[in-house]
Write an enzyme that holds these catalytic residues in place. Sequence first.
Site, short mmCIF file in Angstrom:
data_model
loop_
_atom_site.label_atom_id
_atom_site.label_comp_id
_atom_site.label_asym_id
_atom_site.label_seq_id
_atom_site.Cartn_x
_atom_site.Cartn_y
_atom_site.Cartn_z
N ASP A 23 -17.22 -54.74 -16.81
CA ASP A 23 -18.03 -54.47 -17.98
C ASP A 23 -17.12 -54.35 -19.20
O ASP A 23 -16.34 -53.40 -19.30
CB ASP A 23 -18.79 -53.15 -17.73
CG ASP A 23 -19.61 -52.71 -18.93
OD1 ASP A 23 -19.81 -53.52 -19.85
OD2 ASP A 23 -20.05 -51.53 -18.92
N ASN A 25 -18.13 -54.26 -22.55
CA ASN A 25 -18.65 -53.50 -23.71
C ASN A 25 -19.16 -52.12 -23.31
O ASN A 25 -19.85 -51.46 -24.09
CB ASN A 25 -19.73 -54.31 -24.45
CG ASN A 25 -20.91 -54.63 -23.56
OD1 ASN A 25 -20.84 -54.43 -22.35
ND2 ASN A 25 -21.99 -55.11 -24.14
N ASP A 31 -20.19 -58.26 -17.54
CA ASP A 31 -20.50 -59.32 -18.49
C ASP A 31 -19.43 -60.42 -18.48
O ASP A 31 -18.40 -60.30 -17.81
CB ASP A 31 -20.69 -58.74 -19.90
CG ASP A 31 -19.57 -57.78 -20.25
OD1 ASP A 31 -18.40 -58.15 -20.05
OD2 ASP A 31 -19.87 -56.64 -20.70
N ASP A 100 -24.56 -71.11 -10.64
CA ASP A 100 -25.63 -71.01 -9.65
C ASP A 100 -26.83 -71.79 -10.16
O ASP A 100 -27.11 -71.77 -11.36
CB ASP A 100 -26.01 -69.53 -9.47
CG ASP A 100 -26.27 -69.16 -8.02
OD1 ASP A 100 -27.15 -69.80 -7.42
OD2 ASP A 100 -25.60 -68.25 -7.52
N ASP A 195 -29.14 -72.60 -4.86
CA ASP A 195 -29.89 -71.54 -4.19
C ASP A 195 -30.99 -72.12 -3.30
O ASP A 195 -31.75 -73.00 -3.74
CB ASP A 195 -30.52 -70.67 -5.29
CG ASP A 195 -31.08 -69.36 -4.79
OD1 ASP A 195 -30.29 -68.52 -4.34
OD2 ASP A 195 -32.31 -69.18 -4.87
N GLU A 237 -27.01 -73.70 -0.56
CA GLU A 237 -27.33 -72.55 0.29
C GLU A 237 -28.49 -72.98 1.17
O GLU A 237 -29.58 -73.27 0.68
CB GLU A 237 -27.72 -71.32 -0.56
CG GLU A 237 -27.82 -70.06 0.30
CD GLU A 237 -28.85 -69.05 -0.17
OE1 GLU A 237 -28.76 -67.90 0.25
OE2 GLU A 237 -29.76 -69.42 -0.95
N HIS A 311 -23.52 -61.84 -1.97
CA HIS A 311 -24.30 -60.79 -2.63
C HIS A 311 -25.60 -60.45 -1.90
O HIS A 311 -26.30 -59.53 -2.31
CB HIS A 311 -24.61 -61.24 -4.07
CG HIS A 311 -25.49 -62.46 -4.07
ND1 HIS A 311 -25.05 -63.70 -3.66
CD2 HIS A 311 -26.80 -62.62 -4.40
CE1 HIS A 311 -26.04 -64.56 -3.75
NE2 HIS A 311 -27.11 -63.93 -4.19
N ASP A 312 -25.95 -61.20 -0.86
CA ASP A 312 -27.16 -60.91 -0.08
C ASP A 312 -26.84 -60.25 1.24
O ASP A 312 -27.74 -59.77 1.93
CB ASP A 312 -27.90 -62.22 0.26
CG ASP A 312 -28.43 -62.93 -0.95
OD1 ASP A 312 -28.78 -62.26 -1.94
OD2 ASP A 312 -28.51 -64.19 -0.91
#
Length: 535
Positions: A23, A25, A31, A100, A195, A237, A311-312
């Site tokens: 991050d 900010n 970000d 992605d 995806d 995927e 991430h899944d």
Amino acid sequence: MEKNIKWFKDAVVYQIYPLSFKDSNNNGIGDIKGIISKLDYLKNLGVDVIWLSPVYQSPMLDNGYDISNYLEINPIFGSLDDLKELIKQTHDMHMKLVMDLVINHTSDQHEWFKKSIQNHLTYQDYYIWRDQPTDIDSIFGGSAWTYNQERNAYYFHLFAESQPDLNWRNQAMRQNIYNMINVWLDMGIDGFRLDVIDLIGKDIDHKILSNGPYLETYLKELYDTCFKHRDIMTVGETPGLSIERASELTDSKNPYLDMVFQFAHIGLDEMPGKGKWALKTLDLLELKQTFNKVQQTFYKKGWNALFLANHDQPRALHRYGSSIYPKESAKMLATLIYGMQGTPFVYQGEEIAMTGVEYDDIIKYRDIETLQIYDILLKQGIPKKEVMKSIHAKGRDNSRTPFQWDDTAYAGFSTHQPWLDVNPNYKTVNAKKDLASKDSVFMYFKSLFQIRKLHEAFTLGNFEIYQIENKKHFSYYRTYKDEKYLIICSFSNTSFRFDLPHENFEVLLSNYQQFDLHKSNEIPPYFSCILKIGA
Ligand code: TEU
């Protein structure tokens, strides 16, 4: 290594989950500028390609996998200029950037869907509408159909209600998607992770979802219109494709996708047919047999992507490793998967042995699937304790916690309370500490990738399991021309005598620096090594 193979075959890919990487900010949300600030970290690891989970405009109900505008950047991540800067700096450092591509569905906030609801002439068939629902279930649980009052019809969604599936049978819709893809490629990105791309050829009236009758036609059209004459990489995927089908679709005769994520190993710790939340202890023999089949099939045909987590999925260490031997088992798992044939994918944090989380209260969870399934399972009468046990084991937030950079507040990810709580173990598990330690996991990953690139047997060699019936270790040979390597990976939390059938060997890498296989074959817990045979 001689360069007669395509560049992505010996590249190392690193997946960034933008919400949780860095991050810049200090608003608690990762970000693009944060990513830019960490490019040297990735370069140092030996990363060639960065895959960025979605950063497009989105209401973020599924953390960006619900896109409301494909050509805009979500302001929480930065601007289009920031993204262009990321592309530029990535390229300046001789790395590549893959984005992605979520084209099975959009967000219900997408203009196309809003107009489709209104029966707008151009968009009325952009989505799948029916007067009556059928009995297909959504992957996140519950029906795949939701009634829309305004249009007085049901729309189809294989994921959340807020993620209506696009109607791929509509040629104009497909062309619109292809135009968008070409805009991104013209901007200079180096490819896409596609995806759930195995779902686009579905025939819902016959309940065929993955590998539908139109899949190959649409993949070919997509390839011809967008990918064909470009030096990019695509990774599909494909959770629903069989091993054979996945290898076929990446064969050089059908080059529609450069590689796929094949999921055969992913369901091995769930009760067959009962879904991911019904837990089953992993059987190492099953894992060995499954990877054996995958490796043998892709060796003959096609190209695979090597991954244990994303991430899944729960973190690999949490799922297959040991909390008593975290560093050893994190290194062992990396050796196991990245010693195989295919393109290695690292999920952020694996290289510093990050683990999953076990929040005691559902209120701490953010993932739409987890929150949905919590309600569904409780309504089915499953005790809360059992439900939380499944969520601790399999919930997607396990791998989505903020990256642990150092031991300052919020793990150096941000100075602000992050969108999802930092894993409480950040004071002991963080990049700064790992990099400063003698037994650094990061440095082990780095050496592993260097070894892979140095010896072409890792990219091109065949795969043969050593002692397939053995329940304590998963070891295999990689052989190419006159070079042979033995990869040994112990899954045992105690030492045991490993039957080493070679006298002449060189140890290229080992996760126990003090242990000498030339002197003892009593291998320690979660031991792993790469041996060059006959050296
Ligand atoms: O995931 C697709 C998919 O089928 C699974 O990985 C699924 O998320 C998981 O099994 C649920 O338990 C992709 C994305 O990677 C995921 O983050 C999205 O939520 C999903 O598609 C919808 O876009």
